[in-house]
Design a protein around this motif. Structure first.
Motif, PDB file in Angstrom:
ATOM      1  N   SER A  65      -9.868  -4.912   7.359  1.00 43.75           N
ATOM      2  CA  SER A  65     -11.034  -4.614   8.040  1.00 43.75           C
ATOM      3  C   SER A  65     -11.440  -5.850   8.895  1.00 43.75           C
ATOM      4  O   SER A  65     -11.812  -5.835  10.104  1.00 43.75           O
ATOM      5  CB  SER A  65     -12.089  -3.975   7.235  1.00 43.75           C
ATOM      6  OG  SER A  65     -11.706  -2.896   6.663  1.00 43.75           O
ATOM      7  N   ARG A  92      -9.206  -2.725  -2.921  1.00 43.63           N
ATOM      8  CA  ARG A  92     -10.604  -2.968  -2.073  1.00 43.63           C
ATOM      9  C   ARG A  92     -10.287  -4.524  -1.353  1.00 43.63           C
ATOM     10  O   ARG A  92     -10.662  -4.588  -0.301  1.00 43.63           O
ATOM     11  CB  ARG A  92     -11.544  -3.047  -3.176  1.00 43.63           C
ATOM     12  CG  ARG A  92     -12.025  -1.499  -3.421  1.00 43.63           C
ATOM     13  CD  ARG A  92     -13.536  -1.622  -4.085  1.00 43.63           C
ATOM     14  NE  ARG A  92     -13.509  -2.295  -5.456  1.00 43.63           N
ATOM     15  CZ  ARG A  92     -13.043  -1.655  -6.645  1.00 43.63           C
ATOM     16  NH1 ARG A  92     -12.617  -0.168  -6.654  1.00 43.63           N
ATOM     17  NH2 ARG A  92     -12.900  -2.134  -7.785  1.00 43.63           N
ATOM     18  N   THR A 120      -8.142  -3.860   1.520  1.00 47.88           N
ATOM     19  CA  THR A 120      -8.967  -3.343   2.665  1.00 47.88           C
ATOM     20  C   THR A 120      -9.829  -4.089   3.288  1.00 47.88           C
ATOM     21  O   THR A 120      -9.968  -3.962   4.702  1.00 47.88           O
ATOM     22  CB  THR A 120      -9.751  -1.865   2.050  1.00 47.88           C
ATOM     23  OG1 THR A 120      -8.755  -1.155   1.416  1.00 47.88           O
ATOM     24  CG2 THR A 120     -10.490  -1.155   3.032  1.00 47.88           C
ATOM     25  N   THR A 121     -10.605  -4.786   2.467  1.00 46.63           N
ATOM     26  CA  THR A 121     -11.574  -5.693   3.155  1.00 46.63           C
ATOM     27  C   THR A 121     -10.967  -6.649   4.296  1.00 46.63           C
ATOM     28  O   THR A 121     -11.365  -6.914   5.220  1.00 46.63           O
ATOM     29  CB  THR A 121     -12.306  -6.686   2.302  1.00 46.63           C
ATOM     30  OG1 THR A 121     -13.190  -5.601   1.223  1.00 46.63           O
ATOM     31  CG2 THR A 121     -13.439  -7.384   2.600  1.00 46.63           C
ATOM     32  N   VAL A 165      -5.692   0.261   7.850  1.00 48.51           N
ATOM     33  CA  VAL A 165      -7.020   0.421   7.253  1.00 48.51           C
ATOM     34  C   VAL A 165      -6.816   2.103   6.553  1.00 48.51           C
ATOM     35  O   VAL A 165      -7.525   2.112   5.704  1.00 48.51           O
ATOM     36  CB  VAL A 165      -8.206   0.160   7.973  1.00 48.51           C
ATOM     37  CG1 VAL A 165      -9.354   0.479   7.349  1.00 48.51           C
ATOM     38  CG2 VAL A 165      -8.160  -1.303   8.470  1.00 48.51           C
ATOM     39  N   LEU A 223       0.922  -1.105   0.014  1.00 48.60           N
ATOM     40  CA  LEU A 223       0.165   0.156  -0.077  1.00 48.60           C
ATOM     41  C   LEU A 223       1.001   1.403  -0.055  1.00 48.60           C
ATOM     42  O   LEU A 223       0.503   2.249  -0.528  1.00 48.60           O
ATOM     43  CB  LEU A 223      -0.815  -0.093   1.186  1.00 48.60           C
ATOM     44  CG  LEU A 223      -2.039  -1.054   1.014  1.00 48.60           C
ATOM     45  CD1 LEU A 223      -2.691  -1.205   2.516  1.00 48.60           C
ATOM     46  CD2 LEU A 223      -3.142  -0.802   0.134  1.00 48.60           C
ATOM     47  N   ALA A 263      -4.821   2.151   3.783  1.00 45.98           N
ATOM     48  CA  ALA A 263      -5.591   1.496   2.369  1.00 45.98           C
ATOM     49  C   ALA A 263      -6.597   2.485   2.182  1.00 45.98           C
ATOM     50  O   ALA A 263      -6.826   2.613   0.772  1.00 45.98           O
ATOM     51  CB  ALA A 263      -6.333   0.154   2.932  1.00 45.98           C
ATOM     52  N   ARG A 264      -7.247   3.027   2.710  1.00 48.66           N
ATOM     53  CA  ARG A 264      -8.189   4.285   2.500  1.00 48.66           C
ATOM     54  C   ARG A 264      -7.707   5.359   1.597  1.00 48.66           C
ATOM     55  O   ARG A 264      -8.115   5.682   0.568  1.00 48.66           O
ATOM     56  CB  ARG A 264      -8.883   4.649   3.680  1.00 48.66           C
ATOM     57  CG  ARG A 264      -9.685   6.144   3.220  1.00 48.66           C
ATOM     58  CD  ARG A 264     -10.384   6.616   4.650  1.00 48.66           C
ATOM     59  NE  ARG A 264     -11.334   7.992   4.237  1.00 48.66           N
ATOM     60  CZ  ARG A 264     -10.906   9.000   3.959  1.00 48.66           C
ATOM     61  NH1 ARG A 264      -9.476   9.487   3.832  1.00 48.66           N
ATOM     62  NH2 ARG A 264     -11.718  10.055   3.518  1.00 48.66           N
ATOM     63  N   HIS A 320      -6.702   4.070  -2.000  1.00 46.36           N
ATOM     64  CA  HIS A 320      -7.955   3.825  -2.639  1.00 46.36           C
ATOM     65  C   HIS A 320      -8.151   5.370  -3.292  1.00 46.36           C
ATOM     66  O   HIS A 320      -8.244   5.275  -4.347  1.00 46.36           O
ATOM     67  CB  HIS A 320      -9.031   3.577  -1.802  1.00 46.36           C
ATOM     68  CG  HIS A 320     -10.462   3.705  -2.618  1.00 46.36           C
ATOM     69  ND1 HIS A 320     -10.893   2.514  -3.527  1.00 46.36           N
ATOM     70  CD2 HIS A 320     -11.330   4.548  -2.461  1.00 46.36           C
ATOM     71  CE1 HIS A 320     -11.960   2.859  -3.914  1.00 46.36           C
ATOM     72  NE2 HIS A 320     -12.395   4.204  -3.192  1.00 46.36           N
TER      73      HIS A 320
END
Length: 128
Positions: A118, A111, A114-115, A51, A32, A54-55, A58
């Motif tokens: 999370s 994505r 990220t999932t 996370v 990332l 990752a956001r 994105h």
């Protein structure tokens, strides 16, 4: 105690270990960090909270997709004015189209990571 692994799909980046495997979050953070500008990659909050990183990755990739689409859409009108030959313009259009496809794949990979972060508690609780 054996580590469990979550199923990953075709969009899972090969640079990131499978969720549940040893040190997978560290590999996710490393990947990332490559997707965001260097100045962001060093911010402690982004590193401590995968996370959040990752956001931001994105958002970064979505912006790059917008830029590539704008470049593609404006190429036929703008590039001839720069005095470029038609062969260069055609090559550039193909380049932009290919880049959009690659960026869309990266967005799907972000994505997926990220999932997994999370779902796996990737909040940076010291598991890296």
């Amino acid at each position: 105690m054996p580590l469990t692994s979550t199923r990953t799909g075709p969009d899972w980046p090969c640079q990131v270990k499978h969720p549940g495997s040893y040190d997978w979050e560290r590999s996710a953070v490393r990947w990332l960090r490559e997707l965001v500008p260097a100045r962001y990659a060093g911010y402690p909050a982004l590193i401590r909270h995968p996370v959040l990183l990752a956001r931001h990755a994105h958002l970064q990739v979505q912006q790059e997709i917008r830029v590539a689409r704008t470049a593609l859409q404006s190429a036929r009108a703008d590039l001839p004015r720069l005095g470029l030959p038609e062969s260069v313009i055609e090559h550039t259009i193909k380049l932009y189209a290919a880049e959009i496809g690659q960026l869309q794949h990266i967005a799907r990979s972000v994505r997926a990571v990220t999932t997994a972060l999370s779902d796996g508690g990737g909040s940076g609780s010291g598991s890296r």
